[in-house]
Design a protein around this motif. Structure first.
Motif, mmCIF file in Angstrom:
data_model
loop_
_atom_site.group_PDB
_atom_site.id
_atom_site.type_symbol
_atom_site.label_atom_id
_atom_site.label_comp_id
_atom_site.label_asym_id
_atom_site.label_seq_id
_atom_site.Cartn_x
_atom_site.Cartn_y
_atom_site.Cartn_z
ATOM 1 N N ASP A 32 -9.131 -36.267 18.671
ATOM 2 C CA ASP A 32 -10.324 -36.827 18.032
ATOM 3 C C ASP A 32 -10.859 -35.974 16.886
ATOM 4 N N CYS A 33 -10.259 -34.831 16.659
ATOM 5 C CA CYS A 33 -10.808 -33.834 15.741
ATOM 6 C C CYS A 33 -10.912 -34.333 14.299
ATOM 7 N N GLY A 34 -9.876 -34.982 13.800
ATOM 8 C CA GLY A 34 -9.904 -35.440 12.417
ATOM 9 C C GLY A 34 -9.556 -34.361 11.406
ATOM 10 N N ASP A 35 -9.263 -33.154 11.863
ATOM 11 C CA ASP A 35 -8.895 -32.042 10.988
ATOM 12 C C ASP A 35 -7.599 -31.473 11.557
ATOM 13 N N GLU A 36 -6.493 -31.765 10.886
ATOM 14 C CA GLU A 36 -5.178 -31.395 11.426
ATOM 15 C C GLU A 36 -5.028 -29.884 11.592
ATOM 16 N N ALA A 37 -5.567 -29.107 10.645
ATOM 17 C CA ALA A 37 -5.472 -27.649 10.749
ATOM 18 C C ALA A 37 -6.257 -27.146 11.953
ATOM 19 N N ARG A 38 -7.472 -27.618 12.109
ATOM 20 C CA ARG A 38 -8.303 -27.189 13.253
ATOM 21 C C ARG A 38 -7.655 -27.628 14.563
ATOM 22 N N SER A 39 -7.133 -28.835 14.584
ATOM 23 C CA SER A 39 -6.461 -29.344 15.771
ATOM 24 C C SER A 39 -5.295 -28.440 16.161
ATOM 25 N N ALA A 40 -4.462 -28.087 15.186
ATOM 26 C CA ALA A 40 -3.310 -27.212 15.461
ATOM 27 C C ALA A 40 -3.785 -25.847 15.950
ATOM 28 N N PHE A 41 -4.842 -25.317 15.340
ATOM 29 C CA PHE A 41 -5.381 -24.020 15.752
ATOM 30 C C PHE A 41 -5.853 -24.040 17.203
ATOM 31 N N GLU A 42 -6.623 -25.047 17.570
ATOM 32 C CA GLU A 42 -7.150 -25.124 18.942
ATOM 33 C C GLU A 42 -6.034 -25.352 19.954
ATOM 34 N N ARG A 43 -5.075 -26.191 19.596
ATOM 35 C CA ARG A 43 -3.944 -26.436 20.491
ATOM 36 C C ARG A 43 -3.124 -25.159 20.673
ATOM 37 N N ALA A 44 -2.953 -24.390 19.595
ATOM 38 C CA ALA A 44 -2.240 -23.112 19.688
ATOM 39 C C ALA A 44 -2.971 -22.160 20.625
ATOM 40 N N GLY A 45 -4.277 -22.069 20.449
ATOM 41 C CA GLY A 45 -5.068 -21.171 21.284
ATOM 42 C C GLY A 45 -4.985 -21.521 22.757
ATOM 43 N N ALA A 46 -4.981 -22.808 23.069
ATOM 44 C CA ALA A 46 -4.890 -23.237 24.470
ATOM 45 C C ALA A 46 -3.541 -22.829 25.060
ATOM 46 N N ARG A 47 -2.489 -22.975 24.275
ATOM 47 C CA ARG A 47 -1.175 -22.597 24.770
ATOM 48 C C ARG A 47 -1.054 -21.081 24.903
ATOM 49 N N ASP A 48 -1.574 -20.385 23.934
ATOM 50 C CA ASP A 48 -1.574 -18.928 23.959
ATOM 51 C C ASP A 48 -2.312 -18.420 25.199
ATOM 52 N N SER A 49 -3.475 -18.979 25.443
ATOM 53 C CA SER A 49 -4.295 -18.595 26.589
ATOM 54 C C SER A 49 -3.582 -18.875 27.916
ATOM 55 N N ALA A 50 -2.749 -19.894 27.923
ATOM 56 C CA ALA A 50 -2.010 -20.269 29.134
ATOM 57 C C ALA A 50 -0.700 -19.494 29.279
ATOM 58 N N GLY A 51 -0.439 -18.573 28.349
ATOM 59 C CA GLY A 51 0.794 -17.792 28.428
ATOM 60 C C GLY A 51 2.002 -18.487 27.844
ATOM 61 N N LEU A 52 1.760 -19.528 27.047
ATOM 62 C CA LEU A 52 2.856 -20.289 26.430
ATOM 63 C C LEU A 52 2.991 -19.888 24.956
ATOM 64 N N GLU A 53 3.227 -18.594 24.737
ATOM 65 C CA GLU A 53 3.239 -18.055 23.376
ATOM 66 C C GLU A 53 4.274 -18.718 22.480
ATOM 67 N N ALA A 54 5.436 -19.026 23.018
ATOM 68 C CA ALA A 54 6.484 -19.654 22.201
ATOM 69 C C ALA A 54 6.048 -21.027 21.693
ATOM 70 N N GLU A 55 5.227 -21.726 22.458
ATOM 71 C CA GLU A 55 4.687 -23.015 22.002
ATOM 72 C C GLU A 55 3.514 -22.814 21.040
ATOM 73 N N ALA A 56 2.789 -21.724 21.211
ATOM 74 C CA ALA A 56 1.615 -21.461 20.372
ATOM 75 C C ALA A 56 2.005 -21.066 18.950
ATOM 76 N N GLU A 57 3.051 -20.261 18.820
ATOM 77 C CA GLU A 57 3.406 -19.726 17.506
ATOM 78 C C GLU A 57 3.532 -20.780 16.412
ATOM 79 N N PRO A 58 4.345 -21.842 16.591
ATOM 80 C CA PRO A 58 4.471 -22.809 15.491
ATOM 81 C C PRO A 58 3.155 -23.534 15.195
ATOM 82 N N LEU A 59 2.310 -23.698 16.199
ATOM 83 C CA LEU A 59 1.018 -24.350 15.967
ATOM 84 C C LEU A 59 0.090 -23.451 15.149
#
Length: 158
Positions: A32-59
């Motif tokens: 729902d964000c409407g801002d692709e950069a912000r969306s990618a940033f938040e999704r990366a942070g969630a993965r990073d926080s969950a220990g999914l660094e390999a998924e976070a990096e490209p985001l």
């Protein structure tokens, strides 16, 4: 603070969520964000926080490529550098953090903290201690000048 900012903050601030629940909820707000950069940033942070660094990096890289406001850009650089350190790519982490420290800004000391961690991971604990103490010294109610001087003594001769 926008509605989207509030929604992201509410998810991040909810201590009852598991990593998986946080990831799912961040992804839902990101749709729902409407801002692709912000969306990618938040999704990366969630993965990073969950220990999914390999998924976070490209985001993180996508968010930076698309362009973030400067405060989020600095966060994304620091978080990407931390992710790279966790993935064993310490040299790349150091390069990103060195550049972010040189840039200055309100997250300069945060960049210094992660730079110190990367220096330690690179096998340079004296430089790591120097950077950390140098960032800490201005905040000490007493002995800041002395701690700063000792931090400089720890730096390797160049």
């Amino acid at each position: 603070m926008t509605d989207v900012d509030s929604r992201f903050a509410a998810v991040w601030d909810d201590p009852s969520l598991s990593d998986e629940e946080r990831l799912v909820r961040i992804d839902a707000v990101a749709v729902d964000c409407g801002d692709e950069a912000r969306s990618a940033f938040e999704r990366a942070g969630a993965r990073d926080s969950a220990g999914l660094e390999a998924e976070a990096e490209p985001l993180y890289r996508r968010a930076l490529e698309l362009g973030l406001p400067d405060d989020l850009r600095a966060q994304a650089v620091i978080q990407l550098a931390s992710t790279l350190r966790n993935l064993g790519r310490v040299a790349e982490s150091l390069d990103l953090l060195r550049a972010e420290r040189e840039r200055g800004g309100p997250l300069h000391e945060s960049a210094s903290a992660f730079y110190a961690l990367s220096l330690a991971s690179a096998g340079d604990p004296l430089s790591a201690a120097s950077v950390a103490l140098d960032a800490l010294a201005p905040h000490l109610p007493r002995y800041g000048r002395a701690v700063g001087a000792y931090a400089r003594e720890l730096r390797p001769a160049r």
